[in-house]
Design a protein around this motif. Structure first.
Motif, short mmCIF file in Angstrom:
data_model
loop_
_atom_site.label_atom_id
_atom_site.label_comp_id
_atom_site.label_asym_id
_atom_site.label_seq_id
_atom_site.Cartn_x
_atom_site.Cartn_y
_atom_site.Cartn_z
N LEU A 1 31.96 -62.04 -74.31
CA LEU A 1 32.63 -61.39 -72.58
C LEU A 1 34.31 -60.68 -72.48
O LEU A 1 34.47 -59.73 -71.79
N ILE A 2 34.96 -61.55 -72.87
CA ILE A 2 35.55 -60.94 -72.44
C ILE A 2 36.68 -59.39 -73.37
O ILE A 2 37.52 -59.16 -72.79
N GLY A 3 35.86 -59.70 -74.72
CA GLY A 3 36.24 -58.22 -75.66
C GLY A 3 36.09 -57.62 -74.82
O GLY A 3 36.15 -56.04 -74.52
N GLY A 4 34.13 -57.39 -74.30
CA GLY A 4 33.90 -56.19 -73.50
C GLY A 4 34.80 -55.73 -71.79
O GLY A 4 34.56 -54.98 -71.76
N LEU A 5 35.45 -56.88 -71.55
CA LEU A 5 35.75 -56.62 -70.39
C LEU A 5 37.38 -55.53 -70.82
O LEU A 5 37.79 -54.83 -69.70
N ARG B 1 31.29 -53.72 -67.67
CA ARG B 1 30.85 -52.60 -66.18
C ARG B 1 31.98 -53.49 -65.95
O ARG B 1 33.12 -52.55 -65.08
N GLY B 2 32.08 -54.36 -65.98
CA GLY B 2 33.32 -55.59 -64.85
C GLY B 2 34.36 -54.88 -65.65
O GLY B 2 35.23 -54.51 -64.41
N GLY B 3 35.25 -54.37 -66.73
CA GLY B 3 35.99 -53.74 -67.28
C GLY B 3 37.09 -52.82 -66.38
O GLY B 3 37.78 -52.07 -66.24
N ALA B 4 35.21 -51.50 -66.84
CA ALA B 4 35.47 -50.23 -65.86
C ALA B 4 36.44 -50.66 -64.41
O ALA B 4 36.88 -49.33 -64.09
N GLU B 5 35.82 -51.54 -64.25
CA GLU B 5 36.13 -51.58 -62.60
C GLU B 5 37.28 -52.44 -62.39
O GLU B 5 38.17 -51.57 -61.59
N LEU B 6 37.17 -53.09 -62.78
CA LEU B 6 38.85 -53.18 -63.23
C LEU B 6 40.41 -52.57 -62.91
O LEU B 6 41.17 -52.79 -63.12
N ALA B 7 39.84 -51.54 -64.65
CA ALA B 7 40.86 -50.45 -64.78
C ALA B 7 41.37 -49.86 -63.37
O ALA B 7 42.30 -49.17 -63.02
N HIS B 8 40.27 -49.46 -62.26
CA HIS B 8 40.91 -48.97 -61.18
C HIS B 8 41.43 -49.87 -59.85
O HIS B 8 41.45 -49.58 -58.54
N LEU C 1 40.38 -50.55 -71.14
CA LEU C 1 40.60 -49.09 -71.37
C LEU C 1 40.00 -47.92 -71.39
O LEU C 1 41.00 -47.09 -71.30
N ALA C 2 39.06 -48.04 -71.28
CA ALA C 2 37.66 -47.07 -71.92
C ALA C 2 37.38 -46.75 -70.39
O ALA C 2 38.06 -45.09 -70.31
N GLY C 3 37.58 -47.28 -69.21
CA GLY C 3 37.35 -46.58 -68.07
C GLY C 3 35.82 -46.24 -68.01
O GLY C 3 35.05 -46.07 -68.36
N HIS C 4 35.55 -45.88 -66.31
CA HIS C 4 34.81 -45.03 -66.17
C HIS C 4 34.07 -44.18 -66.92
O HIS C 4 32.75 -43.89 -67.05
N ALA C 5 35.21 -42.82 -67.07
CA ALA C 5 34.73 -41.41 -67.86
C ALA C 5 33.84 -41.79 -69.53
O ALA C 5 33.32 -41.36 -69.06
N SER C 6 34.65 -42.58 -70.24
CA SER C 6 33.90 -42.81 -71.18
C SER C 6 32.77 -43.70 -71.30
O SER C 6 32.18 -42.96 -72.34
#
Length: 343
Positions: free
Chosen positions: A199-203, A53-60, A208-213
């Protein structure tokens, strides 16, 4: 919402009540417990969910928007171990390994406390920065490195003094990563530990995947998260209550340390959050991270680098005192402090 209302709402929330149920099971000597494989799976699930969830937000989010909060988070997790180590040595009279071990635990952060504070904010519909999980990942490791480096420098200084008197043969024959200069091995061990890696892998995956994926797995990683957190806290309540007998080993000074330092660290976190421009919700999260103590990544690193440190001290303080305090009382206190600061 007043501080009393915040406290009441938190104490009556399902995660906190599940934590209390786990503690009650120990008090009444019940056989209630979550099987170890389930607990391990829940631990991985929670950290992967936080990371995704944090990574998906970080992408934007632009790097410029994240730079200030990350710098502030790094400042916090490098300052806290220095203060803790100095205080424990000066006023607590602890040995170098024990002071460094506690400094590592209190400088690092608790992913479960992070999950609890975000769940609290979600229940209250308090907005916060979506990249908050990035701050969690940033703050996990540096404090451990700082604290162990302090122990290493202290041992080097001690070795120099002993050598100056001609009696250092035994000391130089010491073993363990600190005396053998195993800093790179320690860092590799910490970075490859499952809690940090997932945790880092999930980020990374979320970014990379983003919200859509990630929308396809939202029912599992987002919708089920509050329930999984309740079961996880049920187990931690059992674990914390099981260590209650170790309070005598910790001593009154360390009990006071484990209760007072979270409040002081939360004040530091709030001040930096305000300085770097975080929202009210983001400030509550950063204050909570600063106030938390690690009991997953830090114990693994300390056991490797400081085997002579007393586990009953750092585990009792972090898991049996600070963690329950933060979950039941600390969260509403930090929220009230943030509301007072932000007006």
């Amino acid at each position: 919402m007043t501080a009393h209302d915040l406290l009441q709402a938190n104490l009556l929330s399902p995660p906190v009540l599940c934590f209390a149920l786990g503690a009650l099971a120990v008090a009444v000597r019940s056989d209630l417990r979550v099987p170890e494989p389930v607990f391990a799976a829940l631990s991985m699930y929670l950290m992967l969910s936080i990371g995704l969830r944090g990574g998906a937000e970080l992408a934007h989010v632009s790097p410029q928007a994240v730079a200030g909060p990350i710098a502030g988070a790094l400042l916090i997790c490098c300052t806290i171990p220095l203060l803790c180590y100095a205080g424990l040595r000066q006023f607590g009279g602890l040995s170098t390994p024990d002071a460094a071990a506690l400094a590592a635990h209190y400088g690092s952060v608790s992913a479960v406390t992070f999950a609890a504070v975000t769940a609290m904010l979600d229940r209250q519909a308090v907005p916060y920065e979506g990249y908050a999980a990035t701050l969690l990942a940033v703050m996990e490791i540096p404090a451990i490195i700082v604290a162990i480096s302090l122990a290493r420098m202290a041992k080097t200084a001690q070795a120099d003094r002993v050598l100056a008197t001609g009696g250092g043969a035994a000391l130089l024959g010491g073993t363990g990563p600190i005396m053998r200069g195993g800093g790179q091995a320690l860092l590799a061990e910490v970075m490859s530990s499952k809690s940090v890696l997932i945790l880092i892998g999930g980020l990374a995956i979320g970014t990379l995947a983003g919200h859509a994926s990630l929308a396809k797995v939202k029912p599992f990683f987002v919708d089920l998260f509050p329930g999984a957190l309740c079961v996880f806290l049920l187990t931690l309540g059992h674990m914390a209550a099981s260590r209650a007998g170790d309070f005598r080993k910790a001593g009154l000074f360390l009990v006071g340390f484990a209760l007072l330092m979270p409040l002081l660290h939360a004040m530091l976190g709030l001040g930096i959050a305000y300085a770097v421009g975080l929202s009210l919700g983001g400030a509550i999260i950063l204050a909570t991270l600063a106030a938390s103590a690690s009991y997953i990544a830090a114990p693994a690193a300390v056991q490797l680098a400081l085997p002579e440190a007393n586990p009953s001290l750092y585990l009792t303080c972090s898991l049996a005192i600070t963690f329950p305090f933060n979950i039941m009382l600390g969260l509403p206190i930090y929220q009230a402090m943030a509301q007072a600061l932000y007006g």
